[in-house]
Design an enzyme around this catalytic site. Structure first.
Site, PDB file in Angstrom:
ATOM      1  N   LYS A  38       0.910  -1.242  -0.089  1.00  0.00           N
ATOM      2  CA  LYS A  38       0.141   0.123  -0.009  1.00  0.00           C
ATOM      3  C   LYS A  38       0.794   1.382  -0.011  1.00  0.00           C
ATOM      4  O   LYS A  38       1.864   1.256   0.329  1.00  0.00           O
ATOM      5  CB  LYS A  38      -1.031   0.110   1.407  1.00  0.00           C
ATOM      6  CG  LYS A  38      -0.468   0.343   2.557  1.00  0.00           C
ATOM      7  CD  LYS A  38      -1.026   1.617   2.960  1.00  0.00           C
ATOM      8  CE  LYS A  38      -0.050   2.373   3.654  1.00  0.00           C
ATOM      9  NZ  LYS A  38       0.213   2.362   5.189  1.00  0.00           N
TER      10      LYS A  38
ATOM     11  N   SER B 236       8.236 -11.904  -1.861  1.00  0.00           N
ATOM     12  CA  SER B 236       7.328 -10.750  -2.268  1.00  0.00           C
ATOM     13  C   SER B 236       8.125  -9.922  -3.196  1.00  0.00           C
ATOM     14  O   SER B 236       9.287  -9.889  -3.258  1.00  0.00           O
ATOM     15  CB  SER B 236       7.546  -9.746  -0.600  1.00  0.00           C
ATOM     16  OG  SER B 236       6.931  -8.790  -0.828  1.00  0.00           O
TER      17      SER B 236
ATOM     18  N   GLY C 298      11.006  -2.403   4.032  1.00  0.00           N
ATOM     19  CA  GLY C 298      11.703  -1.288   4.674  1.00  0.00           C
ATOM     20  C   GLY C 298      11.558  -0.053   3.928  1.00  0.00           C
ATOM     21  O   GLY C 298      11.990   0.956   4.130  1.00  0.00           O
ATOM     22  N   ALA C 299      10.598   0.029   2.937  1.00  0.00           N
ATOM     23  CA  ALA C 299      10.451   1.345   2.129  1.00  0.00           C
ATOM     24  C   ALA C 299       9.058   2.023   2.501  1.00  0.00           C
ATOM     25  O   ALA C 299       8.623   2.893   1.757  1.00  0.00           O
ATOM     26  CB  ALA C 299      10.504   0.877   0.553  1.00  0.00           C
ATOM     27  N   GLY C 300       8.473   1.623   3.407  1.00  0.00           N
ATOM     28  CA  GLY C 300       7.201   2.247   3.809  1.00  0.00           C
ATOM     29  C   GLY C 300       6.165   1.677   3.216  1.00  0.00           C
ATOM     30  O   GLY C 300       4.968   2.614   3.218  1.00  0.00           O
ATOM     31  N   LEU C 301       6.174   0.676   2.531  1.00  0.00           N
ATOM     32  CA  LEU C 301       4.882   0.202   1.576  1.00  0.00           C
ATOM     33  C   LEU C 301       4.162  -1.032   2.518  1.00  0.00           C
ATOM     34  O   LEU C 301       3.286  -1.524   1.860  1.00  0.00           O
ATOM     35  CB  LEU C 301       5.487  -0.297   0.400  1.00  0.00           C
ATOM     36  CG  LEU C 301       6.375   0.494  -0.546  1.00  0.00           C
ATOM     37  CD1 LEU C 301       6.715   0.073  -1.644  1.00  0.00           C
ATOM     38  CD2 LEU C 301       5.501   1.906  -0.955  1.00  0.00           C
TER      39      LEU C 301
ATOM     40  N   SER D   9       5.096  -3.943   3.595  1.00  0.00           N
ATOM     41  CA  SER D   9       5.162  -5.556   3.347  1.00  0.00           C
ATOM     42  C   SER D   9       4.648  -6.298   4.311  1.00  0.00           C
ATOM     43  O   SER D   9       4.086  -7.445   4.346  1.00  0.00           O
ATOM     44  CB  SER D   9       6.545  -5.937   3.041  1.00  0.00           C
ATOM     45  OG  SER D   9       7.359  -5.543   3.950  1.00  0.00           O
TER      46      SER D   9
ATOM     47  N   GLU E 246      -0.155  -8.024  12.882  1.00  0.00           N
ATOM     48  CA  GLU E 246       0.549  -6.675  12.817  1.00  0.00           C
ATOM     49  C   GLU E 246       0.894  -6.312  14.132  1.00  0.00           C
ATOM     50  O   GLU E 246       1.645  -5.714  14.687  1.00  0.00           O
ATOM     51  CB  GLU E 246      -0.279  -5.687  12.031  1.00  0.00           C
ATOM     52  CG  GLU E 246      -0.044  -5.872  10.551  1.00  0.00           C
ATOM     53  CD  GLU E 246       0.837  -4.944  10.029  1.00  0.00           C
ATOM     54  OE1 GLU E 246       0.883  -3.873   9.749  1.00  0.00           O
ATOM     55  OE2 GLU E 246       2.002  -5.673  10.048  1.00  0.00           O
TER      56      GLU E 246
ATOM     57  N   ASP F 251      -3.205  -0.783   7.471  1.00  0.00           N
ATOM     58  CA  ASP F 251      -2.521  -1.504   6.497  1.00  0.00           C
ATOM     59  C   ASP F 251      -3.056  -2.671   6.136  1.00  0.00           C
ATOM     60  O   ASP F 251      -3.072  -3.068   4.938  1.00  0.00           O
ATOM     61  CB  ASP F 251      -1.336  -1.690   6.924  1.00  0.00           C
ATOM     62  CG  ASP F 251      -0.391  -0.065   7.192  1.00  0.00           C
ATOM     63  OD1 ASP F 251      -0.660   0.793   6.595  1.00  0.00           O
ATOM     64  OD2 ASP F 251       0.469  -0.038   8.292  1.00  0.00           O
TER      65      ASP F 251
END
Length: 471
Positions: A20, A152, A157-160, A162, A208, A219
């Site tokens: 997302k 995946s 770690g990119a703010g998406l 996962s 989560e 999320d």
């Protein structure tokens, strides 16, 4: 001829769930303004292989982070999880973790990756904790031995988020194994599909909780249901997370700066700015909230079909975030290259300070110009992903077969070894992918109907909540 020790209890199957991005409203959401988060077609894929009855093990293989561990099913703390005062059912609503259950399960999670440096091992332990908590909550001592293999295409770690995508995959797989999900199928009633999606999302939220401690629920809701949601904190109680099922599918270029950043640092930066320049910062945050409201109004009236108007709002939102001090030279370089190529509109997504930017393409953007832009990004060390904004949510491939011919002729079971060895995004998508066009053959989706569109009444007052999840 060679024979298997015994027939498996179920066919190999695969589930998939999207990542997302935040389209409008990051940082302003910390202060009670609405935000829109949407699914993208970069996804997690979980292959579930049921073992013969004699193999009393469960193996977790998260290939992309190097986690591979096997537990003996009979040694797990089933007695604690199935005590009458502790037992949770598949329809249970859980908003916190049970400390006693955690204490019983943690020693088993901490068995993983003891040879690795502590920073990497910590990630593995959190992943194992989420898996075991879900496995023990939804399964039983009589659960079949299984291998859960995860790949995946979502940058980690990119703010998406996962992690939310992974938790949706895990909860879906485990609910399927205990036969508490129906469908998805073309004739499935909308009400039934909605119940299935909420059940998947609810248990993904539990995962989560194990990973992040205090997630907002946005999320897992986006990843399970797809399309988009509007998120807003309330003055008291949990935040509002409502589906936006009319959200259109739009071509998007996602660019990863590969610049490490801290969400908490960026949130605190905006808090300090608001403390020192309260009035002006308040006006900026109000403007971000109004952009979100304008986008929602456009969605309601014309389905966001006016790309120029939507792109202009994306550009304005980025400019407001820059004024809050949460951009980064790498993010500004992305915007500069896109503006120079004149192919679309760009904004940072998430907390900023690094991470990713999203670009909405102009409808008339030429393919050769877009390819040239991507080459420039690669030359400067960026990672690019062509994806879809407003993608579908959780999906099922049952059984997990390569589609080799018409009417099932020549189909063959997906090979676990090939799945593990697939290289990069393209390798995974070529092998098993739902695909950028969201029409991967054989995949079926649980989907809400557009009539379930939420009420767009918005509250613009301040509230409290988890800062990390708001961005």
């Amino acid at each position: 001829m060679e024979r298997k020790p015994s027939s498996p209890l179920a066919p190999t199957f695969m589930v998939s769930a999207p990542g997302k991005v935040i389209v409008f409203g990051e940082h302003a959401a910390v202060f009670g303004k609405p935000a829109i988060a949407a699914a993208i077609s970069l996804r997690s894929y979980l292959l579930v292989t049921t073992l013969s009855k004699s193999q009393r093990i469960v193996r977790l293989n998260f290939r992309d982070i190097g986690l591979d561990h096997t537990w003996k099913i009979d040694t797990l703390p089933w007695d604690m999880f199935h005590r009458p005062d502790k037992k949770k059912f598949y329809f249970s609503l859980i908003d916190s973790l049970d400390p006693e259950l955690l204490d019983a399960m943690i020693p088993h999670a901490e068995e993983v990756s003891k040879h690795l440096p502590e920073k990497q091992r910590k990630i593995h332990v959190r992943s194992a904790t989420a898996f075991l908590y879900l496995f023990l909550s939804l399964g039983s001592l009589h659960s079949p031995g299984s291998i859960y293999t995860l790949r995946s295409t979502i940058p980690i770690g990119a703010g998406l988020r996962s992690s939310a995508s992974i938790c949706v995959c895990l909860s879906t797989a485990l609910l399927l194994q205990i036969r508490t999900l129906a469908g998805p199928h073309p004739d499935q009633p909308a009400e039934e599909a909605q119940i299935q999606i909420e059940r998947i999302s609810r248990w993904a939220f539990v995962g989560e909780l194990c990973i992040h401690g205090d997630p907002s629920g946005v999320d897992n809701a986006v990843s399970a249901g797809g399309k988009a949601v509007i998120y807003q904190r309330k003055r008291s109680g949990p935040p509002s997370v409502l589906p936006l099922n009319k959200f259109p599918e739009l071509p998007l270029l996602l660019v990863n700066t590969q610049q490490p950043r801290s969400t908490a640092t960026q949130v605190e930066k905006v808090r300090e700015l608001k403390a020192n320049h309260r009035h002006v910062t308040g006006l900026i945050l109000d403007a971000i909230g109004q952009l979100t409201s304008s986008a929602l109004a456009d969605l309601e009236t014309n389905g966001m079909s006016d790309t120029d108007r939507l792109g202009t709002m994306i550009r304005m939102n980025h400019g407001l975030l820059v004024s809050l001090g949460v951009s980064h030279p790498r993010l500004e370089r992305i915007r500069e290259l896109v503006d120079h190529a004149d192919v679309g509109w760009t904004k940072l997504t998430g907390a900023g300070g690094g991470g990713c930017a999203i670009t909405l393409f102009r409808p008339d953007a030429k393919l050769e110009t877009k390819r040239g832009l991507e080459r420039k990004f690669h030359a400067e060390g960026f990672q690019t992903y062509e994806t879809i904004l407003g993608a579908d949510g959780v999906a099922l491939l049952w059984p997990a077969l390569f589609r080799r011919g018409s009417e099932g002729e020549g189909d063959e079971e997906i090979n676990q070894e090939l799945f593990e060895k697939a290289v990069g995004v393209e390798g995974i998508e070529d092998l098993v992918g739902v695909g950028k066009s969201e029409d991967g053959e054989g995949w079926k989706f649980w989907t809400r109907t557009v009539e379930d569109q939420c009420d767009q009444s918005l509250d613009h007052g301040p509230s409290q909540g988890n800062d990390d999840e708001a961005t």
